[in-house]
Design an enzyme around this catalytic site. Structure first.
Site, PDB file in Angstrom:
ATOM      1  N   GLU A   1       0.767  -1.347  -0.126  1.00  0.00           N
ATOM      2  CA  GLU A   1      -0.029   0.093   0.170  1.00  0.00           C
ATOM      3  C   GLU A   1       0.792   1.239   0.071  1.00  0.00           C
ATOM      4  O   GLU A   1       0.562   2.256  -0.725  1.00  0.00           O
ATOM      5  CB  GLU A   1      -0.916  -0.090   1.219  1.00  0.00           C
ATOM      6  CG  GLU A   1      -1.920   1.251   1.137  1.00  0.00           C
ATOM      7  CD  GLU A   1      -2.713   1.079   2.633  1.00  0.00           C
ATOM      8  OE1 GLU A   1      -3.196   2.039   2.918  1.00  0.00           O
ATOM      9  OE2 GLU A   1      -3.008  -0.149   2.802  1.00  0.00           O
ATOM     10  N   ASP A   2       2.037   1.361   0.842  1.00  0.00           N
ATOM     11  CA  ASP A   2       2.586   2.560   0.976  1.00  0.00           C
ATOM     12  C   ASP A   2       3.971   2.529   0.204  1.00  0.00           C
ATOM     13  O   ASP A   2       4.776   3.605   0.406  1.00  0.00           O
ATOM     14  CB  ASP A   2       2.870   2.915   2.623  1.00  0.00           C
ATOM     15  CG  ASP A   2       1.415   3.113   3.129  1.00  0.00           C
ATOM     16  OD1 ASP A   2       0.522   3.607   2.484  1.00  0.00           O
ATOM     17  OD2 ASP A   2       1.435   2.744   4.490  1.00  0.00           O
TER      18      ASP A   2
END
Length: 778
Positions: A121-122
């Site tokens: 996600e990051d």
């Protein structure tokens, strides 16, 4: 739940680990650079690899140390110089999440997934990379914890709901996703103070609405309580401070009393040969606040602020201990609950009772075994998920945990066709409630939310039972469907096959997400069926007038030209007014020519009103008597989506016409209604209708009459008596004084047909108090 890394004992001669996972005396250059020269010094010493591995090895001596080392180093490198709002390296977050999960004694794959859970996600990491380096098992866990990157949705609620839907579906496949997510949320709540105010409130609301109840339904009591308390402190800081202050003061006053009760309980049980571990603890601020709100009482009126846990060896000893307690101290009536013989849906088992103990102090006791205590505190995480040859963790849990089985069933129901906002609403309803326990006539136990009614119970038994429910018996006595259920009620549902779909109004009466979702789904299906039936009749009658053959096979071949997937889609669109019947005919027969005759204006006086007959496009209007091709109407409860004109209605015997409003029901007007003039320029909306009544099942229909009565006592009563004597039913009355001696009375009533209505009007005119009576059609 988890101990801070700063609390761990210092280790002499720390040893760094290479990315390969093998022990070495020096770290890789990348690791040294990121740990030795951060942009800003962290606020607390970050846990090292050996700290984490030591925590795992305490409960799993055979831990896969190379796997954990690789995950540690990979996640630290992937997050690089990223920082949290607190200024700490971002990697400290997944590391603390992993530490929380070690307290739950989870397997190596779950710990590794916790370390990696934010990488997709990051960072630039992909699922393929995770699969290649750590295996598809861990890759699936990380993917399940990754929010949807791009959501083309309008509201924040819709985005929140879609991410929640994705998470719950992943949980249904592998329960470890839930455990990592709850640990992730717990650490985020512990560090919430560093976030902007708006984000803090949003995260706290989401936590108290979804994640804390979810932890509770999964039996993770300790984690749920901490999540609730942290969210409560953010959402209502003043109330949190006041309750906490009162709890601190009470704890100070009762410090010696709590110890005395512990000692007396332990001694009393030991005298009877029961070795028990007795401990007292005060309840958390949010639990106290919620009870004050629910019961509308003050802090001083609460009697169970301090609770005691009595841990014994066997279930039999639980009941022996209960007998000893009740024969030593008086019990408080209505404060006894046996969750051992009747466990909660989240597998919680314990005996609850409240007694008047030493010093006339009320004390709440929970009596359970050590195994019951583990499940009460850690829920699904306390089950033996990772035994050798036990199958996958999810398969093992499905066999052992009622809570997880409930969750999977709930997810399956919630995932069926709801829009995002409905999904979020239903999920909250399913998660956030206390329970009562009811029984079917065959003795099956069904747990229901507190304040649930018979309709909720019917849907809990089976969706078909709920859809066809028409009545109920509670403890053998006939009861309304809206009756609220109490603990121990035996409920029998009475059903009827005549009721194919539940009334739409039930949706506002039920308390459970399952019932609400089922009612909405059944209502949609019923409405779609109605529109599809109407559309089929319109198309068939158009083909009949155009002298072309209609067949389902012919229309099936034309579906691509109509951009519809099924016949029902076509008919529903026609019934809703979203597609013209002439377009359907042209798709089946390309040489079909739509009749476009000019409007024929005929002045004809009908029932005291003037009306212009018009010829519609492709559909020639048939005056009553020439009923060929007209759609039959049986009433408001027919299989067609119909309603009656709002000002005056229509009754059998009237010449009627239907006006189709796209997306709504057909509105039926009597032919003399002046309101029809508003639709003269929209001939495509006109539908030919005729009455087709079943004399064996008479129905009432709406009508309106206007009466001028003499203004004297009892005149309205005489009018009402006439209507009642002639089997009419009054829906509404409006009165207006037009002169000192006369009152104008407008009455909405229900009658069987035009003859019935005419008879009532004639009887009213015969009354001396009635100066005039006539039917009204707007």
């Amino acid at each position: 739940m988890a101990r801070s890394s700063s609390q761990l004992p210092p280790r002499q001669d720390p040893v760094r680990l290479r990315a390969s996972g093998e022990r070495a005396h020096q770290a890789s250059p990348q690791v040294i650079e990121k740990t030795a020269r951060p942009e800003r010094p962290p606020r607390a010493r970050m846990m090292r690899q050996y700290d984490l591995i030591d925590r795992v090895r305490r409960y799993n001596p055979n831990t896969n140390e190379p796997l954990l080392n690789r995950a540690y180093v990979y996640a630290m490198k992937a997050h690089g110089e990223q920082r949290r709002a607190s200024g700490d390296p971002y990697f400290s977050h997944p590391l603390e999440v992993a530490a929380i999960l070690t307290d739950l004694k989870l397997d190596d794959a779950t710990i590794a997934a916790a370390l990696l859970h934010d990488t997709i996600e990051d960072t630039h990491t992909t699922r393929a990379e995770i699969d290649q380096l750590f295996g598809e098992d861990i890759g699936g866990l990380v993917e399940g914890l990754t929010k949807l990157a791009k959501l083309d949705l309008v509201t924040k609620e819709a985005k929140q709901a879609e991410n929640l839907r994705k998470l719950l579906l992943a949980i249904a496949d592998d329960v470890r996703v839930l455990l990592v997510k709850l640990a992730d949320r717990l650490h985020n709540m512990r560090t919430l103070s560093h976030m902007p105010p708006e984000a803090r409130r949003r995260i706290a609301e989401e936590t108290i609405d979804i994640y804390a109840p979810l932890a509770g339904r999964m039996g993770m009591h300790e984690l749920r309580e901490e999540l609730e308390d942290l969210a409560f402190r953010e959402l209502n800081p003043d109330a949190y401070a006041v309750v906490s202050e009162r709890l601190d003061a009470l704890e100070g006053r009762n410090l010696g009393l709590v110890g005395e009760i512990e000692q007396q309980l332990t001694r009393k049980l030991a005298d009877r040969g029961i070795a028990a571990d007795v401990s007292g603890r005060r309840k958390r601020a949010y639990s106290i606040w919620r009870k004050m709100e629910r019961k509308s009482v003050g802090f001083e009126q609460l009697s169970d602020i301090v609770g005691f846990r009595v841990i014994v060896k066997t279930a039999a000893e639980c009941y022996q201990a209960l007998g000893i307690v009740h024969t030593t101290w008086p019990m408080v009536p209505s404060r006894f609950k046996d969750y051992i013989s009747t466990p909660k849906q989240n597998d919680y088992r314990s005996i609850h009772t409240t007694v008047i103990g030493p010093g006339q102090q009320r004390a709440e006791l929970q009596i359970r075994t050590a195994d019951m205590h583990d499940i009460a505190e850690y829920g699904i995480a306390a089950h033996a998920l990772y035994k050798d040859d036990a199958g996958s963790p999810t398969e093992m849990l499905s066999r052992e945990s009622s809570a997880y089985a409930w969750l999977r069933r709930t997810i399956e129901l919630l995932a069926e066709g709801s829009n995002p906002e409905e999904f979020l609403e239903h999920t909250k309803l399913e998660l956030f409630h206390d329970q009562v326990f009811c029984f079917t006539p065959k003795g099956k136990l069904i747990a229901m939310p507190r304040s649930a009614n018979v309709i909720d119970f019917a849907y809990a038994v089976h969706t078909d039972v709920g859809n066809t429910a028409i009545g109920a018996k509670i403890n053998g006595k006939i009861a309304p469907l809206m009756s609220e259920l109490a603990n121990g009620d035996e409920v029998e549902i009475l059903t009827s096959k005549v009721q194919a779909a539940p009334p739409a109004v039930w949706e506002s009466l039920v308390k459970t997400g399952k019932a609400r979702a089922a009612i909405r789904r059944a209502t949609r299906v019923a409405v779609r069926t109605q529109y599809a039936g109407l559309g089929r009749r319109i198309v068939e009658r158009l083909c009949q007038r155009a002298k072309v053959i209609y067949s389902d096979d012919q229309l099936q071949g034309a579906l691509p030209r109509l951009a519809r997937a099924s016949l029902d889609d076509v008919f529903s669109a026609v019934g809703r007014g979203e597609m013209r019947a002439a377009d359907v005919a042209r798709a089946m027969y390309p040489d079909y020519k739509e009749e476009r005759a000019a409007a024929i204006k005929q002045q004809q006086k009908l029932d005291g009103g003037w009306f212009r007959f018009k010829r519609t496009r492709g559909v020639k209007y048939q005056a009553p008597g020439g009923e060929t091709g007209a759609i039959p109407i049986r009433g408001i409860n027919s299989d067609l989506p119909v309603r009656f004109a709002p000002n005056g209605g229509a009754v059998p015997g009237d010449r009627i016409v239907g006006i189709l409003t796209p997306g709504e029901a057909i509105t039926i007007y009597p032919i003399q209604s002046s309101a029809l003039r508003d639709f003269e320029e929209a001939p495509e909306r006109w539908i030919d209708l005729r009455w087709d009544m079943d004399e064996r099942a008479p129905q009432r229909f709406p009508a309106r009459i206007l009466i001028k009565t003499v203004n004297e006592p009892g005149s309205l009563a005489q009018v009402a008596q006439v209507i009642a004597d002639h089997d009419g039913n009054i829906d509404n009355i409006r009165m207006e004084r037009q002169a000192p001696d006369f009152t104008s009375v407008t009455i909405d009533l229900e009658v069987y047909d035009l003859k019935h209505l005419t008879s009532i009007i004639a009887q009213l005119r015969a009354k001396p108090v009635v100066a005039a009576a006539e039917r009204v059609n707007a």
